[in-house]
Design an enzyme around this catalytic site. Structure first.
Site, PDB file in Angstrom:
ATOM      1  N   ASN A  10      36.349  42.746  28.882  1.00  0.00           N
ATOM      2  CA  ASN A  10      37.236  43.509  28.005  1.00  0.00           C
ATOM      3  C   ASN A  10      36.596  43.485  26.614  1.00  0.00           C
ATOM      4  O   ASN A  10      36.681  42.485  25.912  1.00  0.00           O
ATOM      5  CB  ASN A  10      38.626  42.851  27.984  1.00  0.00           C
ATOM      6  CG  ASN A  10      39.560  43.498  26.973  1.00  0.00           C
ATOM      7  OD1 ASN A  10      39.254  44.559  26.425  1.00  0.00           O
ATOM      8  ND2 ASN A  10      40.695  42.862  26.727  1.00  0.00           N
ATOM      9  N   TRP A  11      35.945  44.594  26.275  1.00  0.00           N
ATOM     10  CA  TRP A  11      35.226  44.631  24.992  1.00  0.00           C
ATOM     11  C   TRP A  11      36.180  44.687  23.798  1.00  0.00           C
ATOM     12  O   TRP A  11      35.763  44.507  22.669  1.00  0.00           O
ATOM     13  CB  TRP A  11      34.311  45.850  24.931  1.00  0.00           C
ATOM     14  CG  TRP A  11      33.129  45.802  25.836  1.00  0.00           C
ATOM     15  CD1 TRP A  11      32.728  44.762  26.639  1.00  0.00           C
ATOM     16  CD2 TRP A  11      32.168  46.857  26.031  1.00  0.00           C
ATOM     17  NE1 TRP A  11      31.584  45.117  27.310  1.00  0.00           N
ATOM     18  CE2 TRP A  11      31.220  46.389  26.965  1.00  0.00           C
ATOM     19  CE3 TRP A  11      32.037  48.150  25.523  1.00  0.00           C
ATOM     20  CZ2 TRP A  11      30.135  47.180  27.380  1.00  0.00           C
ATOM     21  CZ3 TRP A  11      30.965  48.943  25.932  1.00  0.00           C
ATOM     22  CH2 TRP A  11      30.034  48.448  26.852  1.00  0.00           C
ATOM     23  N   LYS A  12      37.442  45.015  24.045  1.00  0.00           N
ATOM     24  CA  LYS A  12      38.404  45.238  22.944  1.00  0.00           C
ATOM     25  C   LYS A  12      37.823  46.278  21.972  1.00  0.00           C
ATOM     26  O   LYS A  12      37.143  47.196  22.415  1.00  0.00           O
ATOM     27  CB  LYS A  12      38.759  43.911  22.291  1.00  0.00           C
ATOM     28  CG  LYS A  12      39.233  42.885  23.325  1.00  0.00           C
ATOM     29  CD  LYS A  12      39.867  41.674  22.741  1.00  0.00           C
ATOM     30  CE  LYS A  12      40.336  40.764  23.870  1.00  0.00           C
ATOM     31  NZ  LYS A  12      41.031  39.588  23.405  1.00  0.00           N
ATOM     32  N   HIS A  96      47.993  44.738  27.865  1.00  0.00           N
ATOM     33  CA  HIS A  96      47.332  43.583  27.244  1.00  0.00           C
ATOM     34  C   HIS A  96      48.243  43.047  26.138  1.00  0.00           C
ATOM     35  O   HIS A  96      48.928  43.811  25.459  1.00  0.00           O
ATOM     36  CB  HIS A  96      45.971  43.995  26.675  1.00  0.00           C
ATOM     37  CG  HIS A  96      45.163  42.820  26.247  1.00  0.00           C
ATOM     38  ND1 HIS A  96      45.376  42.183  25.050  1.00  0.00           N
ATOM     39  CD2 HIS A  96      44.185  42.134  26.893  1.00  0.00           C
ATOM     40  CE1 HIS A  96      44.537  41.152  24.976  1.00  0.00           C
ATOM     41  NE2 HIS A  96      43.806  41.105  26.068  1.00  0.00           N
ATOM     42  N   GLU A  98      47.685  42.128  23.266  1.00  0.00           N
ATOM     43  CA  GLU A  98      47.447  42.731  21.943  1.00  0.00           C
ATOM     44  C   GLU A  98      48.158  44.077  21.832  1.00  0.00           C
ATOM     45  O   GLU A  98      48.659  44.439  20.766  1.00  0.00           O
ATOM     46  CB  GLU A  98      45.929  42.858  21.703  1.00  0.00           C
ATOM     47  CG  GLU A  98      45.318  41.489  21.424  1.00  0.00           C
ATOM     48  CD  GLU A  98      43.882  41.314  21.906  1.00  0.00           C
ATOM     49  OE1 GLU A  98      43.188  42.315  22.159  1.00  0.00           O
ATOM     50  OE2 GLU A  98      43.470  40.144  22.027  1.00  0.00           O
ATOM     51  N   GLU A 169      47.327  36.057  31.463  1.00  0.00           N
ATOM     52  CA  GLU A 169      46.647  35.730  30.212  1.00  0.00           C
ATOM     53  C   GLU A 169      47.631  35.054  29.261  1.00  0.00           C
ATOM     54  O   GLU A 169      48.348  35.751  28.524  1.00  0.00           O
ATOM     55  CB  GLU A 169      46.111  37.002  29.554  1.00  0.00           C
ATOM     56  CG  GLU A 169      45.101  37.744  30.387  1.00  0.00           C
ATOM     57  CD  GLU A 169      44.142  38.550  29.524  1.00  0.00           C
ATOM     58  OE1 GLU A 169      42.941  38.395  29.692  1.00  0.00           O
ATOM     59  OE2 GLU A 169      44.604  39.311  28.659  1.00  0.00           O
ATOM     60  N   GLY A 175      41.304  34.302  22.822  1.00  0.00           N
ATOM     61  CA  GLY A 175      40.489  34.333  21.608  1.00  0.00           C
ATOM     62  C   GLY A 175      40.622  33.074  20.765  1.00  0.00           C
ATOM     63  O   GLY A 175      40.177  33.045  19.614  1.00  0.00           O
ATOM     64  N   SER A 215      39.954  32.831  26.822  1.00  0.00           N
ATOM     65  CA  SER A 215      38.854  31.911  26.458  1.00  0.00           C
ATOM     66  C   SER A 215      38.024  31.441  27.642  1.00  0.00           C
ATOM     67  O   SER A 215      37.567  30.304  27.676  1.00  0.00           O
ATOM     68  CB  SER A 215      39.388  30.727  25.658  1.00  0.00           C
ATOM     69  OG  SER A 215      39.958  31.169  24.435  1.00  0.00           O
ATOM     70  N   GLY A 236      37.225  38.443  27.191  1.00  0.00           N
ATOM     71  CA  GLY A 236      36.980  39.125  25.920  1.00  0.00           C
ATOM     72  C   GLY A 236      35.689  38.626  25.298  1.00  0.00           C
ATOM     73  O   GLY A 236      34.595  39.086  25.627  1.00  0.00           O
ATOM     74  N   GLY A 237      35.804  37.649  24.420  1.00  0.00           N
ATOM     75  CA  GLY A 237      34.673  37.167  23.618  1.00  0.00           C
ATOM     76  C   GLY A 237      33.396  36.922  24.412  1.00  0.00           C
ATOM     77  O   GLY A 237      32.313  37.388  24.027  1.00  0.00           O
TER      78      GLY A 237
END
Ligand code: PGA
Length: 253
Positions: A10-12, A96, A98, A169, A175, A215, A236-237
């Site tokens: 997930n590049w966001k 998501h 976010e 999640e 994150g 994470s 993500g990261g």
């Protein structure tokens, strides 16, 4: 039937088209070698046509990070399922945290999007999870089960377990570097699977893939994906660099 694991990037809100092209070129050889695991890349809308084009003929599943549940019309700023399908997009992240927290998406909107994705032939990856306050107050399951139920209630009866993916999640783990323990991940995901069995029957529950997200890194991925009900990760990261994402793919295979 054994569920096929999935490792999803997930590049966001990251990467230009040029950066997406470089990433895809570097990822393709790893993904092509990764037998037994689905590799998905959830890219921003602006990179999607390139990601989908470069994914063609490779095992990589091109995905979007959001969409709207109407096909067309006066919805300024939104993107529809037919538009995604037109680019060759095959999957979409829905709900998501976010989007729920920053953009105000409700359980009802998430459910409508999930139903629309399934009926359009897009594979939805529906995110659920609790905040730190909810967990500390003993409310993890109330929150997560409510989110899962509201989605399952609107899915058409013909939708099988293979037509949807869930991602557990925990919001406090996203994150933050603060990963859920493998046992916490298994506990929540095992309960989600049990609930799906009650709601839709055992076949559905044993087919549906449920990912963990929050994470995930090369250092902790092995223990997480080793859990019995955890079918992979939404990352993500640690998905932003191909070298790191490739290590996650390898661990999931
Ligand atoms: P993270 O994000 O891996 O950076 O914690 C996961 C996600 O939000 O999907």
């Amino acid at each position: 039937m054994a569920r096929r694991p999935m490792m999803a990037a997930n590049w966001k809100m990251n990467k230009t088209v040029r950066e997406a092209q470089d990433y895809m070129a570097a990822l393709i050889p790893y993904a092509s070698d990764a037998e037994g695991v689905d590799v998905a890349v959830f890219a921003p809308f602006t990179c999607l046509s390139e990601v989908a084009r470069m994914a063609e003929g490779t095992p990589i599943i091109p995905g979007a990070q959001n969409f709207f549940y109407e096909d067309s019309g006066a919805y300024t700023g939104e993107i529809s399922a037919p538009m995604l399908l037109d680019l060759g997009v095959e999957a979409v992240i829905i709900g998501h945290s976010e989007r729920r927290e920053i953009f105000g998406e409700t359980d009802e909107m998430v459910a409508r999007k999930a139903a629309k994705a399934v009926s359009s032939g897009l594979l939805p990856v529906v995110c659920v999870g609790e905040t730190k306050e909810e967990r500390d107050a003993g409310g993890m399951w109330e929150k997560v089960s409510g989110q899962v139920k509201s989605v399952v209630e609107v899915l058409g009866g013909e939708a099988g377990g293979g037509s949807i993916v869930f991602a557990y999640e925990p919001i406090w783990a996203i994150g933050t570097g603060d990963t859920a323990t493998p046992e916490d991940a298994q506990d929540a995901i095992g309960r989600i699977r049990e609930l799906l069995g009650e709601l839709r029957g055992e076949d559905f529950a044993s087919e549906v893939r449920i990912l963990y997200g929050g994470s995930i890194k090369p250092e902790n991925v092995a223990q997480i994906v080793a859990q019995k009900d955890v079918d992979g990760g939404l990352v993500g990261g640690a998905s932003l660099e191909v070298e790191s994402f490739a290590r996650l793919i390898e661990a999931a295979g």
